[in-house]
Write a protein that holds these residues in place. Structure first.
Motif, PDB file in Angstrom:
ATOM      1  N   SER A  81      -1.003   2.899  -8.274  1.00 16.27           N
ATOM      2  CA  SER A  81      -1.027   1.703  -7.443  1.00 16.27           C
ATOM      3  C   SER A  81      -0.993   0.428  -8.270  1.00 16.27           C
ATOM      4  N   VAL A 128      -7.373  -4.508  -7.641  1.00 18.26           N
ATOM      5  CA  VAL A 128      -7.192  -3.891  -6.323  1.00 18.26           C
ATOM      6  C   VAL A 128      -6.155  -2.765  -6.435  1.00 18.26           C
ATOM      7  N   THR A 133      -4.223   0.380  -3.773  1.00 20.53           N
ATOM      8  CA  THR A 133      -4.011   0.740  -2.370  1.00 20.53           C
ATOM      9  C   THR A 133      -3.611   2.198  -2.242  1.00 20.53           C
ATOM     10  N   ASP A 134      -3.862   2.734  -1.079  1.00 24.59           N
ATOM     11  CA  ASP A 134      -3.437   4.079  -0.727  1.00 24.59           C
ATOM     12  C   ASP A 134      -2.934   4.044   0.713  1.00 24.59           C
ATOM     13  N   LEU A 180      -3.529   0.972   5.773  1.00 29.27           N
ATOM     14  CA  LEU A 180      -3.519   0.827   4.329  1.00 29.27           C
ATOM     15  C   LEU A 180      -4.971   0.753   3.846  1.00 29.27           C
ATOM     16  N   VAL A 204      -7.548  -0.175   1.038  1.00 27.83           N
ATOM     17  CA  VAL A 204      -7.614  -1.081  -0.113  1.00 27.83           C
ATOM     18  C   VAL A 204      -8.879  -0.764  -0.897  1.00 27.83           C
ATOM     19  N   ARG A 205      -8.731  -0.492  -2.196  1.00 23.69           N
ATOM     20  CA  ARG A 205      -9.853  -0.115  -3.057  1.00 23.69           C
ATOM     21  C   ARG A 205     -10.156  -1.218  -4.066  1.00 23.69           C
ATOM     22  N   ALA A 209      -5.083 -10.427   2.852  1.00 19.38           N
ATOM     23  CA  ALA A 209      -3.852  -9.673   3.082  1.00 19.38           C
ATOM     24  C   ALA A 209      -2.837 -10.556   3.785  1.00 19.38           C
ATOM     25  N   GLN A 226     -14.151   0.434  -0.638  1.00 18.91           N
ATOM     26  CA  GLN A 226     -12.827   0.352  -0.040  1.00 18.91           C
ATOM     27  C   GLN A 226     -12.922  -0.167   1.376  1.00 18.91           C
ATOM     28  N   SER A 261     -10.133  -0.844   5.075  1.00 21.03           N
ATOM     29  CA  SER A 261      -8.845  -0.497   5.677  1.00 21.03           C
ATOM     30  C   SER A 261      -8.196  -1.711   6.325  1.00 21.03           C
ATOM     31  N   LEU A 306      -1.720  -8.448  -1.354  1.00 17.37           N
ATOM     32  CA  LEU A 306      -3.169  -8.334  -1.275  1.00 17.37           C
ATOM     33  C   LEU A 306      -3.727  -9.120  -2.458  1.00 17.37           C
ATOM     34  N   VAL A 337       2.725  -4.465  -2.139  1.00 19.36           N
ATOM     35  CA  VAL A 337       2.915  -3.160  -1.501  1.00 19.36           C
ATOM     36  C   VAL A 337       4.272  -3.159  -0.795  1.00 19.36           C
TER      37      VAL A 337
END
Length: 834
Positions: A582, A614, A616-617, A637, A639-640, A651, A677, A679, A701, A711
């Motif tokens: 990421s 940051v 993302t997954d 999405l 976000v970590r 965002a 994290q 969402s 982000l 992203v």
């Protein structure tokens, strides 16, 4: 390999009434964009036609080690992991024993228990059909060929630094060299004794031949012809001690070579360097468990696959599943996007395994600020036909100006009927054919002082030439070439070689593949330098040093990225595979003037990745295929926070309104604790539009006080079209017969033509169902991950269980499923059994 040549799909599946033995073809040649066309035929060699035989890859439903680890929350002891690996193997053995008791004996060539649960084997058609209907089987998939993803290479002379040849991979992170990070290199064998690799290559694993180490194999018909690609990629990764301080990206890292590609027989019985997809999966198995003891705690952090399975960007095939399994065990799989150029605005021609969701796909950019060029003056008397600075297609240019007479050899033949040279001491004008390197070499051997190739403008350094071919080679437009042929006496003046500004600097390489994976995900995710990258070859030079070469291709860019990832992991060892991917993608910087879909998030920026806070997954968002105007789709999405401080993250869609799609994000403000994290829900609303097959862009982000993460997102537009073409049955009435079946011909999949070329529209599945008077009798045959083509099926007049059909009328329904969902395409044919 051309797309039209690739789409030869051969399969053999017998299931009751069907014996599938078909071939597919594309009726039209692929049209590429101008940039890609400039590279076509100039570099490398055509991909060999490979005889896979009846090999298939069988994926079972029983859980693999990676699935067990994921279910346990990613935490397991070494004893647990070895137990889970043994359990996966036992489930396979029980399955094989069950089928042996039914008279179907399966001899697996490779068995997989870690990244997926399955095996590869050569199976007859009847066995494949039985496996597809077995409740323990998730799917039976074709084994395909994969090839080294380099466009060309040039052996460099000893004074290449002085001559300004080659381009060093300009990626570094101050204070870090990749020490402590191991990179599994799934490629051809690697010459660990090459001085430039300075002992940073392990013995490795030989999947192809089962040898004691992963050293380069020799052509069985020419012992002096060694595999080169793996050694070259290792040099980009860990090389050190080269001339003028030349080194690889991560000289302190360690390479674990896993030889999954090598000299193997082709369909013609000769030998070529390639891999099979079942061999690559076997390589990923060893990447996550190098000592093969069933415990994956020794998994490498990075697995590099600089090989391409042409045009096969499937999201659910065994390679894609294996890459996802590797990620569950904290191994990031990095792969080359391919070297086939852009082929269309939608799916394009991204290769496998790069097209898989769990793989970090890397495209190639030309980062050379300067490139070799010469000033060229072509004139007929006082009439100037051409006067410009032209890139040198090869390596060499004159040390002093040349003033040469032009000769146009008839038919491109450089010798006359008596064997005398027609080009000695002259500039030869030759047509740009399918093997330009051989043309140039022949002209040089005949004494030509220069070669002009009639065709598109040729990128600097694109032509692969032997180091002994020391004559300038220049591309000339067809219009100028025609004027030269018609002018009579023509003189060619070529100036001294110079390093001039590279017109392609900071742009995508024309050969770099791009498009969407077959699930609609944008590929590649980012790009790195992949043109004229300097590295090493197997062997030792006369003086005891290394041999050096320069390579072009997305394999070079993928290797550069893998080296950068090693530096990042040394600097930030707490990043897991998902976060590493990421931050590398999200921190990339956009290339100006390039389409979003071609570059993904942009060009690798390692410094920004090292500072990213940051992750993302997933790394990219796809909304799949949109419906008509007013359609709305949503994705989540995660976000970590991968920093050590609390973050406030904003965002943003990065654009108030897309011309085809309106995006909304909720929430737009996130508060995330260190290691925590949150969402974000992203909604896409389709606006009225008239043109276009796809839309995409970048979400931002941005942490307060930090740099943004990008992203990429995408949506496929347009209406669903039928993926079934003509369906024909050779006989509508016949008797049951295993030796004289009726032939069903099916055209499946599509090649969508646009101004940019043809884009592939494959099938996730092609099913054939049999029914009698609306009473379903069952599945007769199934093909998975189907590339467009023509297929032939033999109807033997038997039911799905192998019994002969009773006299009467029957209906055969052909169902084609798209790779990105939506309504299936259906067609039916009727026949009568006497």
């Amino acid at each position: 390999m051309r797309l039209s040549a690739l789409l030869l799909v051969f399969s053999a599946i017998a299931a009751g009434a069907l014996l599938v033995a078909g071939g597919g073809r594309s009726s039209q040649p692929v049209q590429r964009g101008a940039a890609a066309e400039r590279w076509r035929g100039l570099v490398g060699s055509p991909r060999a036609a490979v005889a896979i035989g009846q090999r298939v890859l069988v994926v079972l439903k029983a859980p693999s080690l990676s699935q067990r680890v994921e279910a346990a929350g990613g935490l397991a002891t070494d004893i647990q992991e070895r137990g889970w690996t043994a359990a996966a193997f036992a489930a396979q053995q029980q399955f094989l024993t069950k089928f042996a008791q039914k008279g179907v004996r399966i001899k697996p060539e490779f068995r997989y228990t870690r990244v997926l649960n399955g095996f590869s084997a050569a199976l007859d058609p009847g066995a494949v059909a039985l496996l597809e209907r077995a409740p323990e089987v998730r799917g039976v998939y074709p084994v395909r060929a994969a090839y080294p993803a380099d466009e060309s290479r040039q052996r460099l002379p000893g004074d290449f630094v002085k001559l300004g040849l080659g381009h060093r991979p300009q990626v570094s992170l101050a204070g870090f060299d990749g020490a402590g990070v191991t990179i599994a290199l799934l490629d051809t064998g690697v010459d660990a004794t090459a001085p430039y690799l300075h002992g940073h290559v392990l013995d490795g694993v030989d999947v192809v031949d089962g040898g004691p180490s992963a050293k380069p194999g020799a052509n069985p018909r020419n012992a002096s012809e060694l595999e080169r690609h793996g050694t070259e990629m290792a040099g980009i990764l860990v090389g050190d001690g080269g001339p003028a301080g030349l080194s690889g990206v991560a000289s302190g890292a360690t390479v674990l070579p896993i030889r999954v590609a090598g000299w193997q027989r082709t369909a013609s019985g000769r030998f070529a360097v390639y891999a099979r997809t079942d061999q690559i999966v076997a390589g990923l198995e060893r990447s996550v468990d190098p000592n093969a003891d069933g415990d994956a705690h020794d998994a490498v952090r990075l697995a590099l696959v600089p090989l391409v399975e042409p045009f096969a960007a499937f999201a659910d095939d065994p390679l894609a599943r294996a890459a996802l399994g590797a990620a569950r065990l904290d191994t990031l799989v990095i792969a080359a996007a391919g070297n086939d150029g852009p082929a269309g605005p939608a799916f394009g021609d991204v290769s496998g395994p790069a097209g898989a969701p769990g793989v970090l796909a890397v495209g190639a950019a030309d980062l050379r600020p300067r490139a070799p060029a010469v000033e060229v003056l072509i004139h007929h008397g006082l009439h100037v036909l051409l006067h410009r600075t032209a890139p040198l297609a090869g390596t060499f240019g004159p040390a002093n100006p040349l003033d040469l007479a032009l000769v146009v050899p008839p038919g491109g033949n450089v010798f006359d009927a008596h064997g005398f040279s027609l080009v000695a001491g002259k500039a030869a004008l030759l047509p740009l054919g399918g093997s330009p390197a051989a043309q140039v070499a022949a002209a040089a051997a005949a004494g030509a002082a220069a070669v002009l190739l009639s065709g598109e403008s040729i990128p600097a350094g694109a032509l692969r030439l032997d180091t002994q071919v020391r004559i300038p080679v220049i591309g000339i437009s067809p219009e100028v070439a025609a004027a030269m042929r018609n002018a009579g006496s023509v003189e060619v003046v070529i100036g001294r070689k110079q390093l001039g500004p590279n017109p392609g600097a900071g742009r995508l390489a024309g050969f770099s593949s791009w498009g969407f994976g077959f699930d609609g995900r944008p590929k590649p995710e980012l790009v790195a330098g992949g043109v004229s990258v300097t590295t090493t070859d197997p062997g030792v030079a006369r003086g005891g040093g290394s041999l050096f070469t320069s390579v072009n291709g997305s394999s070079a860019s993928a290797s550069t990225l893998a080296g950068a990832a090693a530096l990042l992991l040394q600097a930030r060892p707490s990043l897991d595979a998902a976060a590493t991917r990421s931050v590398l993608v999200g921190s990339a910087r956009a290339l100006r003037g390039e389409a979003f879909i071609g570059q993904g998030a942009g060009l690798l920026d390692l410094g920004s990745a090292a500072a990213a806070e940051v992750a993302t997954d997933p790394v990219t968002l796809t909304f799949g295929h949109a419906g008509g105007d007013g359609w709305t789709g949503t994705r989540t999405l995660v976000v970590r926070n991968v920093s050590t401080r609390p973050l406030i993250v904003y965002a943003d869609s990065n654009q108030p309104r897309h011309r085809r799609v309106a995006l909304s994000i909720s929430p737009t403000r996130l508060e995330i604790a260190p290691g925590g994290q949150a969402s974000v829900v992203v909604s896409a609303h389709l606006l009225p539009f008239r043109h276009g097959l796809a839309a995409g862009g970048l979400l931002l982000l941005t942490p307060v006080g930090g740099a943004p993460i990008r992203v990429p997102w995408s949506i496929l537009l347009g209406k669903h079209q039928s993926l079934l073409g003509a369906v024909r049955l050779s006989a509508s009435t016949f008797k049951p017969s295993q030796t004289h079946p009726a032939i069903l011909a099916v055209e499946a999949g599509r090649l969508s033509r646009s101004s940019r070329g043809e884009a592939i529209e494959p099938l996730q599945r092609l099913d054939l169902f049999l029914s009698s008077q609306d009473k379903p009798l069952g599945l007769l045959a199934r093909l998975r991950d189907v590339l467009p083509g023509h297929f032939a099926f033999g109807l033997t007049g038997h039911d799905p269980n192998g019994g002969p059909l009773r006299p009467g009328r029957y209906t055969l329904t052909i169902v084609a499923y798209s790779t990105f969902g939506g309504a299936a395409s259906r067609k039916s044919v009727e026949f009568e059994i006497k």
